[in-house]
Write a protein that holds these residues in place. Structure first.
Motif, PDB file in Angstrom:
ATOM      1  N   ASP A 254      13.387  20.825 -48.769  1.00  0.00           N
ATOM      2  CA  ASP A 254      13.463  21.002 -50.226  1.00  0.00           C
ATOM      3  C   ASP A 254      14.899  21.119 -50.763  1.00  0.00           C
ATOM      4  O   ASP A 254      15.274  22.148 -51.328  1.00  0.00           O
ATOM      5  N   PRO A 255      15.695  20.061 -50.633  1.00  0.00           N
ATOM      6  CA  PRO A 255      17.107  20.170 -51.039  1.00  0.00           C
ATOM      7  C   PRO A 255      17.345  20.207 -52.559  1.00  0.00           C
ATOM      8  O   PRO A 255      17.254  19.199 -53.241  1.00  0.00           O
ATOM      9  N   PHE A 256      17.621  21.387 -53.035  1.00  0.00           N
ATOM     10  CA  PHE A 256      18.080  21.614 -54.412  1.00  0.00           C
ATOM     11  C   PHE A 256      19.419  22.335 -54.283  1.00  0.00           C
ATOM     12  O   PHE A 256      19.477  23.559 -54.177  1.00  0.00           O
ATOM     13  N   ILE A 257      20.477  21.563 -54.239  1.00  0.00           N
ATOM     14  CA  ILE A 257      21.788  22.122 -53.896  1.00  0.00           C
ATOM     15  C   ILE A 257      22.832  21.817 -54.967  1.00  0.00           C
ATOM     16  O   ILE A 257      23.472  22.723 -55.500  1.00  0.00           O
ATOM     17  N   SER A 258      22.993  20.534 -55.305  1.00  0.00           N
ATOM     18  CA  SER A 258      24.047  20.141 -56.250  1.00  0.00           C
ATOM     19  C   SER A 258      23.828  20.737 -57.638  1.00  0.00           C
ATOM     20  O   SER A 258      24.785  20.933 -58.386  1.00  0.00           O
ATOM     21  N   GLY A 259      22.586  21.052 -57.989  1.00  0.00           N
ATOM     22  CA  GLY A 259      22.303  21.633 -59.288  1.00  0.00           C
ATOM     23  C   GLY A 259      22.174  23.139 -59.275  1.00  0.00           C
ATOM     24  O   GLY A 259      21.880  23.749 -60.307  1.00  0.00           O
ATOM     25  N   ASN A 260      22.398  23.738 -58.124  1.00  0.00           N
ATOM     26  CA  ASN A 260      22.286  25.189 -57.984  1.00  0.00           C
ATOM     27  C   ASN A 260      23.669  25.821 -58.118  1.00  0.00           C
ATOM     28  O   ASN A 260      24.515  25.685 -57.231  1.00  0.00           O
ATOM     29  N   GLU A 261      23.902  26.484 -59.217  1.00  0.00           N
ATOM     30  CA  GLU A 261      25.211  27.096 -59.473  1.00  0.00           C
ATOM     31  C   GLU A 261      25.608  28.066 -58.368  1.00  0.00           C
ATOM     32  O   GLU A 261      26.789  28.206 -58.047  1.00  0.00           O
TER      33      GLU A 261
ATOM     34  N   LEU B 184      14.321  39.026 -44.149  1.00  0.00           N
ATOM     35  CA  LEU B 184      15.663  38.465 -44.017  1.00  0.00           C
ATOM     36  C   LEU B 184      16.068  37.833 -45.339  1.00  0.00           C
ATOM     37  O   LEU B 184      15.350  36.997 -45.886  1.00  0.00           O
ATOM     38  N   LEU B 185      17.238  38.239 -45.850  1.00  0.00           N
ATOM     39  CA  LEU B 185      17.778  37.686 -47.087  1.00  0.00           C
ATOM     40  C   LEU B 185      19.209  37.204 -46.823  1.00  0.00           C
ATOM     41  O   LEU B 185      20.176  37.825 -47.261  1.00  0.00           O
ATOM     42  N   PRO B 186      19.351  36.097 -46.100  1.00  0.00           N
ATOM     43  CA  PRO B 186      20.706  35.631 -45.776  1.00  0.00           C
ATOM     44  C   PRO B 186      21.445  35.148 -47.010  1.00  0.00           C
ATOM     45  O   PRO B 186      20.839  34.722 -47.999  1.00  0.00           O
ATOM     46  N   LYS B 187      22.765  35.220 -46.940  1.00  0.00           N
ATOM     47  CA  LYS B 187      23.587  34.654 -48.004  1.00  0.00           C
ATOM     48  C   LYS B 187      23.556  33.130 -47.892  1.00  0.00           C
ATOM     49  O   LYS B 187      23.290  32.577 -46.815  1.00  0.00           O
ATOM     50  N   ILE B 188      23.821  32.451 -48.987  1.00  0.00           N
ATOM     51  CA  ILE B 188      23.874  31.002 -48.958  1.00  0.00           C
ATOM     52  C   ILE B 188      24.948  30.556 -47.966  1.00  0.00           C
ATOM     53  O   ILE B 188      26.078  31.019 -48.007  1.00  0.00           O
TER      54      ILE B 188
ATOM     55  N   ASP C 222      16.343  34.793 -57.237  1.00  0.00           N
ATOM     56  CA  ASP C 222      17.702  34.964 -57.798  1.00  0.00           C
ATOM     57  C   ASP C 222      18.315  33.713 -58.433  1.00  0.00           C
ATOM     58  O   ASP C 222      19.297  33.822 -59.161  1.00  0.00           O
ATOM     59  N   THR C 223      17.760  32.530 -58.184  1.00  0.00           N
ATOM     60  CA  THR C 223      18.387  31.304 -58.681  1.00  0.00           C
ATOM     61  C   THR C 223      18.405  31.253 -60.194  1.00  0.00           C
ATOM     62  O   THR C 223      19.387  30.819 -60.801  1.00  0.00           O
ATOM     63  N   PHE C 224      17.309  31.651 -60.818  1.00  0.00           N
ATOM     64  CA  PHE C 224      17.167  31.664 -62.268  1.00  0.00           C
ATOM     65  C   PHE C 224      16.828  33.080 -62.724  1.00  0.00           C
ATOM     66  O   PHE C 224      16.377  33.910 -61.923  1.00  0.00           O
ATOM     67  N   GLY C 225      17.004  33.314 -64.006  1.00  0.00           N
ATOM     68  CA  GLY C 225      16.729  34.640 -64.550  1.00  0.00           C
ATOM     69  C   GLY C 225      15.310  35.125 -64.315  1.00  0.00           C
ATOM     70  O   GLY C 225      15.071  36.316 -64.090  1.00  0.00           O
TER      71      GLY C 225
END
Length: 226
Positions: A23-30, A216-220, A192-195
């Motif tokens: 599920d690559p949503f990367i370039s649009g993820n601030e 587990l909540l790894p950092k990006i 956390d991605t959106f409000g």
């Protein structure tokens, strides 16, 4: 097996011989900017749970550059085949052996449409069996009794579940879901991605701990080993 969190619901799985992108949503993820460069990703396969933009945004570009085979439901696979990309269609309950291991496409309760509003088939999740390890990728889903079917066929080493609430199940339902799939090690996503889906990390971790489970909540950009 190494699993790297790419943000939102995107993961990069590296096995001994293959690389899988989910599920690559990367370039649009601030939140992923300056951390993840899609040009560095070279997957052999791209697994897509459903057609929403926050799960498919970078599929086409990465597939064109890498030559990856896209695996998803029939409608999504056909969509990308019509664009000249390699794809393998699956549907609910189907199991298939690939050169990296075995996949089963399982049920998810959500919706699925492409950004232009066209039909994206029915959403799903994946059971991934690779190198003797079993991973459940729930996809975007509500808590569902169908999850109880999963431990009837595999013993999970890890479950990747959405915990952001509002659009999917939240922390409390994810704890119940972990009981249903009989896996106490949960890798959280879709938060956390959106409000709408911001969570309290400390509260979530504490709830899982009190339930005798590990969240587990790894950092990006951070990886875990399975």
């Amino acid at each position: 097996m190494k699993i790297t969190f790419l943000g939102h619901a995107s993961f990069y799985i590296e096995t001994d011989n293959h690389k899988l992108l989910i599920d690559p949503f990367i370039s649009g993820n601030e939140k992923a900017k300056g951390i993840i460069d899609i040009n560095t990703l070279d997957p052999d396969y791209i697994l897509v749970t459903h057609a929403h933009q926050d799960h498919i945004l970078d599929v086409e570009e990465i597939a064109k550059k890498s030559g990856a085979t896209i695996i998803s439901n029939y409608e999504i696979a056909t969509h990308y085949e019509n664009k000249g990309l390699k794809a393998h269609p699956m549907n609910h309950g189907g199991r298939r052996k690939f050169d990296f291991g075995t996949l089963k496409y399982v049920n998810a309760i959500h919706t699925s449409s492409f950004p232009d509003g066209s039909y994206g088939g029915q959403p799903g999740g994946f059971l991934i069996s690779v190198d003797g390890k079993n991973i459940y990728v729930a996809g975007d889903t509500a808590l569902t009794m169908d999850m109880k079917l999963i431990p009837l066929s595999v013993t999970l080493d890890l479950a990747i579940m959405p915990i952001g609430d509002n659009f999917t199940m939240g922390v409390d339902d994810a704890i119940v879901a972990s009981d249903f799939v009989e896996c106490n090690k949960i890798l959280g996503c879709h938060y956390d991605t959106f409000g709408y889906i911001v969570i309290d990390h400390d509260e979530a971790l504490e709830k899982f701990k009190k339930a005798g489970k590990t969240l587990l909540l790894p950092k990006i950009g951070e990886s875990i080993e399975v």
